[in-house]
Motif scaffolding. Structure first.
Motif, PDB file in Angstrom:
ATOM      1  N   GLU A   1       0.907  -1.186   0.084  1.00 33.43           N
ATOM      2  CA  GLU A   1      -0.088   0.103   0.039  1.00 33.43           C
ATOM      3  C   GLU A   1       1.071   1.236  -0.070  1.00 33.43           C
ATOM      4  O   GLU A   1       0.374   2.526  -0.106  1.00 33.43           O
ATOM      5  CB  GLU A   1      -0.911   0.037   1.110  1.00 33.43           C
ATOM      6  N   ASP A   2       2.137   1.260   0.336  1.00 36.80           N
ATOM      7  CA  ASP A   2       3.062   2.221   0.190  1.00 36.80           C
ATOM      8  C   ASP A   2       3.582   2.488  -1.145  1.00 36.80           C
ATOM      9  O   ASP A   2       3.949   1.549  -1.933  1.00 36.80           O
ATOM     10  CB  ASP A   2       4.178   1.994   1.030  1.00 36.80           C
ATOM     11  N   LYS A   3       3.758   3.798  -1.700  1.00 36.58           N
ATOM     12  CA  LYS A   3       4.158   4.244  -3.007  1.00 36.58           C
ATOM     13  C   LYS A   3       5.776   3.819  -3.147  1.00 36.58           C
ATOM     14  O   LYS A   3       5.957   3.448  -4.156  1.00 36.58           O
ATOM     15  CB  LYS A   3       3.653   5.723  -3.163  1.00 36.58           C
ATOM     16  N   ASP A   4       6.515   4.181  -2.233  1.00 39.91           N
ATOM     17  CA  ASP A   4       7.871   3.761  -2.299  1.00 39.91           C
ATOM     18  C   ASP A   4       8.406   2.564  -1.666  1.00 39.91           C
ATOM     19  O   ASP A   4       7.683   2.038  -0.592  1.00 39.91           O
ATOM     20  CB  ASP A   4       8.576   5.077  -1.689  1.00 39.91           C
ATOM     21  N   ILE A   5       9.348   2.099  -2.270  1.00 43.15           N
ATOM     22  CA  ILE A   5      10.141   0.889  -1.410  1.00 43.15           C
ATOM     23  C   ILE A   5      11.398   1.496  -0.738  1.00 43.15           C
ATOM     24  O   ILE A   5      12.258   2.125  -1.500  1.00 43.15           O
ATOM     25  CB  ILE A   5      10.300  -0.004  -2.310  1.00 43.15           C
ATOM     26  N   ASN A   6      11.606   1.551   0.427  1.00 39.31           N
ATOM     27  CA  ASN A   6      12.868   2.364   1.091  1.00 39.31           C
ATOM     28  C   ASN A   6      13.646   1.351   1.678  1.00 39.31           C
ATOM     29  O   ASN A   6      13.416   0.434   2.410  1.00 39.31           O
ATOM     30  CB  ASN A   6      12.392   3.387   2.164  1.00 39.31           C
ATOM     31  N   THR A   7      15.035   1.706   1.377  1.00 38.92           N
ATOM     32  CA  THR A   7      16.065   0.694   2.004  1.00 38.92           C
ATOM     33  C   THR A   7      17.084   1.799   2.635  1.00 38.92           C
ATOM     34  O   THR A   7      17.576   2.908   1.924  1.00 38.92           O
ATOM     35  CB  THR A   7      16.787   0.135   1.135  1.00 38.92           C
ATOM     36  N   VAL A   8      17.224   1.495   4.127  1.00 32.99           N
ATOM     37  CA  VAL A   8      17.850   2.547   4.931  1.00 32.99           C
ATOM     38  C   VAL A   8      19.259   1.742   5.367  1.00 32.99           C
ATOM     39  O   VAL A   8      19.017   0.736   5.910  1.00 32.99           O
ATOM     40  CB  VAL A   8      17.124   3.371   6.235  1.00 32.99           C
ATOM     41  N   LEU A   9      20.369   2.255   5.091  1.00 32.06           N
ATOM     42  CA  LEU A   9      21.584   1.190   5.437  1.00 32.06           C
ATOM     43  C   LEU A   9      22.159   2.050   6.762  1.00 32.06           C
ATOM     44  O   LEU A   9      22.180   3.130   6.998  1.00 32.06           O
ATOM     45  CB  LEU A   9      22.620   1.745   4.372  1.00 32.06           C
ATOM     46  N   VAL A  10      22.403   1.138   7.682  1.00 31.02           N
ATOM     47  CA  VAL A  10      22.844   1.475   9.057  1.00 31.02           C
ATOM     48  C   VAL A  10      24.387   1.031   9.052  1.00 31.02           C
ATOM     49  O   VAL A  10      25.155   1.871   9.504  1.00 31.02           O
ATOM     50  CB  VAL A  10      22.097   0.770  10.280  1.00 31.02           C
ATOM     51  N   GLU A  11      24.859   0.127   8.663  1.00 31.83           N
ATOM     52  CA  GLU A  11      26.159  -0.365   8.497  1.00 31.83           C
ATOM     53  C   GLU A  11      26.434  -1.355   7.317  1.00 31.83           C
ATOM     54  O   GLU A  11      25.754  -2.053   7.049  1.00 31.83           O
ATOM     55  CB  GLU A  11      26.228  -1.089   9.827  1.00 31.83           C
ATOM     56  N   GLY A  12      27.916  -0.997   6.854  1.00 37.62           N
ATOM     57  CA  GLY A  12      28.258  -1.678   5.695  1.00 37.62           C
ATOM     58  C   GLY A  12      28.014  -1.134   4.513  1.00 37.62           C
ATOM     59  O   GLY A  12      27.994  -0.065   4.223  1.00 37.62           O
ATOM     60  N   SER A  13      27.646  -1.938   3.226  1.00 36.70           N
ATOM     61  CA  SER A  13      27.201  -1.499   2.053  1.00 36.70           C
ATOM     62  C   SER A  13      26.209  -2.352   1.319  1.00 36.70           C
ATOM     63  O   SER A  13      26.255  -3.629   1.483  1.00 36.70           O
ATOM     64  CB  SER A  13      28.452  -1.312   1.191  1.00 36.70           C
ATOM     65  N   VAL A  14      25.254  -1.592   0.452  1.00 38.46           N
ATOM     66  CA  VAL A  14      24.405  -2.532  -0.073  1.00 38.46           C
ATOM     67  C   VAL A  14      24.128  -2.069  -1.468  1.00 38.46           C
ATOM     68  O   VAL A  14      24.563  -0.859  -1.981  1.00 38.46           O
ATOM     69  CB  VAL A  14      22.853  -2.384   0.498  1.00 38.46           C
ATOM     70  N   ASN A  15      23.790  -2.786  -2.430  1.00 42.87           N
ATOM     71  CA  ASN A  15      23.867  -2.623  -3.777  1.00 42.87           C
ATOM     72  C   ASN A  15      22.146  -2.889  -4.055  1.00 42.87           C
ATOM     73  O   ASN A  15      21.356  -3.893  -3.728  1.00 42.87           O
ATOM     74  CB  ASN A  15      24.386  -3.470  -4.731  1.00 42.87           C
ATOM     75  N   LEU A  16      21.663  -1.658  -4.531  1.00 45.38           N
ATOM     76  CA  LEU A  16      20.034  -1.712  -5.049  1.00 45.38           C
ATOM     77  C   LEU A  16      19.970  -1.924  -6.333  1.00 45.38           C
ATOM     78  O   LEU A  16      20.571  -1.027  -7.333  1.00 45.38           O
ATOM     79  CB  LEU A  16      19.269  -0.355  -4.421  1.00 45.38           C
ATOM     80  N   ALA A  17      19.367  -2.787  -6.777  1.00 41.33           N
ATOM     81  CA  ALA A  17      18.941  -3.250  -8.258  1.00 41.33           C
ATOM     82  C   ALA A  17      17.590  -3.132  -8.400  1.00 41.33           C
ATOM     83  O   ALA A  17      16.554  -3.816  -8.064  1.00 41.33           O
ATOM     84  CB  ALA A  17      19.777  -4.316  -8.551  1.00 41.33           C
ATOM     85  N   ASP A  18      16.953  -2.105  -9.785  1.00 40.77           N
ATOM     86  CA  ASP A  18      15.912  -2.411 -10.039  1.00 40.77           C
ATOM     87  C   ASP A  18      15.305  -3.786 -10.443  1.00 40.77           C
ATOM     88  O   ASP A  18      16.031  -4.067 -11.606  1.00 40.77           O
ATOM     89  CB  ASP A  18      15.630  -0.994 -10.818  1.00 40.77           C
ATOM     90  N   SER A  19      14.421  -4.311 -10.034  1.00 43.88           N
ATOM     91  CA  SER A  19      14.336  -5.738 -10.670  1.00 43.88           C
ATOM     92  C   SER A  19      13.802  -5.767 -12.208  1.00 43.88           C
ATOM     93  O   SER A  19      13.450  -6.643 -12.591  1.00 43.88           O
ATOM     94  CB  SER A  19      13.236  -6.386  -9.791  1.00 43.88           C
ATOM     95  N   HIS A  20      13.070  -4.343 -12.456  1.00 42.17           N
ATOM     96  CA  HIS A  20      12.546  -4.408 -13.846  1.00 42.17           C
ATOM     97  C   HIS A  20      13.530  -3.860 -14.794  1.00 42.17           C
ATOM     98  O   HIS A  20      13.333  -3.611 -16.144  1.00 42.17           O
ATOM     99  CB  HIS A  20      11.324  -3.533 -13.758  1.00 42.17           C
ATOM    100  N   ASN A  21      14.736  -3.577 -14.396  1.00 39.17           N
ATOM    101  CA  ASN A  21      15.712  -2.910 -15.084  1.00 39.17           C
ATOM    102  C   ASN A  21      17.108  -2.893 -14.751  1.00 39.17           C
ATOM    103  O   ASN A  21      17.488  -2.569 -13.751  1.00 39.17           O
ATOM    104  CB  ASN A  21      15.672  -1.100 -15.139  1.00 39.17           C
ATOM    105  N   ALA A  22      17.633  -4.057 -15.429  1.00 34.34           N
ATOM    106  CA  ALA A  22      19.100  -4.538 -14.858  1.00 34.34           C
ATOM    107  C   ALA A  22      20.118  -3.423 -14.755  1.00 34.34           C
ATOM    108  O   ALA A  22      21.186  -3.753 -14.055  1.00 34.34           O
ATOM    109  CB  ALA A  22      19.270  -5.917 -15.769  1.00 34.34           C
TER     110      ALA A  22
END
Length: 378
Positions: free
Chosen positions: A248-269
């Motif tokens: 029901e939320d418009k956005d998908i939010n990822t908040v990084l606390v520690e380390g490193s993350v890679n965000l990849a659009d599942s519809h656009n490689a």
């Protein structure tokens, strides 16, 4: 009708010994061997045996033979063979019905506010946040243990195939999972997570999230950890981060606390974004790319400790969050304040929904009435 006696014997042997004689199953037809595989994978051997033994093929065959007057040999058809194949088909249809009926009946008896664990065969176990139990497969193997609001999948026994469980957290509750690799996950209200009972060497560690969860991922350079959502895949090696992906939320939010993350659009490689600690990455269908901004991560992670934090949050979004947190339905008749933004913080473990609404009503000048789980704002 009675199925092929050899098939019945194999079913009985599997039920009593947990295995079958290879020479016996070799004499069965391909349809009968496929039936046995389906029964084993769905844990329905006992129901199948009872169903099959309740059918009388020989009697039905004699009745059919008499009606058709086959002895006159007007035509030659191997009716017995056809009837046996029909018996296998009827048994399969009956078992599908039994299995579906069993699942539907089980679902109808589960309270809507229960934490549900869906096992690999579709069975559902209710996890009582105040209880303690072991999660046991039909063969007697313990795959996890639950104590209060936490379930642990750490096991010394290894398996060689991916088997999935799914946990569903209702509104008003939170839960914690420790996966087989030591990764711990705090699940927020109204969320579900599908994950392997045990990760396997040579495969990425993949889970599927709907809702919100905080991940503390165990380091394993050889096996990246991937959180799949409806629009974004979050890939890490070992780190701490929060993902919110409610439908029901418009956005998908990822908040990084520690380390490193890679965000990849599942519809656009080709669309990839790297976050560093203290950043939030937001994705939605409306955005061409993932938006990144600096944030105070506490505002997005304190829900683990029961804190509800609103910072410049529209009242319509506050309503949705309060409904999830307190398991209530809010009917708002003050449309003039839907887009008004608030700053506030509460602790759900200390302050009731009535206390939260009382505080907010004094600021905004509205009244409310609570009837069971329904709250009307006037």
């Amino acid at each position: 009708m009675t199925l092929n006696p050899k098939l019945i014997n194999v079913l009985r042997q599997i039920k009593s010994e947990g295995k079958y004689d290879a020479s016996k199953i070799a004499s069965l037809s391909p349809e009968e061997r496929e039936l046995i595989e389906n029964l084993q994978s769905n844990g329905l051997l006992e129901e199948a045996l009872m169903y099959a033994e309740s059918i009388d093929t020989d009697k039905s065959w004699e009745e059919l033979k008499e009606k058709l007057d086959v002895d006159k040999k007007i035509f030659v058809i191997d009716w017995r063979k056809i009837f046996q194949y029909a018996a296998v088909f009827i048994c399969l249809i009956g078992l599908v019905y039994v299995f579906q009926y069993k699942n539907d009946k089980q679902k109808n008896t589960i309270p809507s506010d229960a934490v549900q664990l869906v096992l690999e065969n579709g069975d559902i176990q209710v996890l009582n946040p105040n209880g303690e139990q072991q999660i046991i497969k039909k063969n007697g193997e313990v795959v996890a243990s639950q104590k209060e609001n936490e379930i642990n999948y750490r096991s010394a026994k290894s398996i060689n195939k991916l088997v999935y469980n799914e946990i569903k957290i209702p509104y008003g509750k939170t839960f914690k999972i420790e996966l087989s690799d030591g990764t711990s996950i705090n699940m927020n209200a109204g969320s579900s997570l599908k994950y392997p009972v045990q990760f396997i060497k040579g495969h990425n560690r993949e889970v599927v999230l709907d809702g919100e969860a905080f991940f503390d991922v165990a380091k394993d350079k050889a096996h990246p950890f991937i959180v799949k959502t409806r629009g974004v895949n979050v890939k890490v090696l070992g780190t701490k981060f929060n993902v919110s992906s409610y439908k029901e939320d418009k956005d998908i939010n990822t908040v990084l606390v520690e380390g490193s993350v890679n965000l990849a659009d599942s519809h656009n490689a080709k669309s990839n974004t790297i976050l560093v600690p203290g950043e939030k990455g937001s994705w939605s269908d409306e955005k061409a790319e993932i938006a990144v901004e600096k944030v105070d991560t506490r505002f997005y992670t304190e829900w683990i400790n029961g804190e509800i934090v609103f910072r410049k949050t529209a009242f319509k979004d506050i309503i949705v969050k309060l409904e999830r947190t307190y398991n209530v339905t809010i009917e708002n008749n003050r449309t003039d304040i839907l887009d008004k933004k608030f700053n506030a913080s509460f602790n759900k473990n200390i302050e009731s929904i009535e206390k939260v609404l009382e505080t907010m009503s004094k600021i905004q000048g509205f009244t409310y009435k609570k009837e069971g789980k329904l709250i009307k704002i006037n």
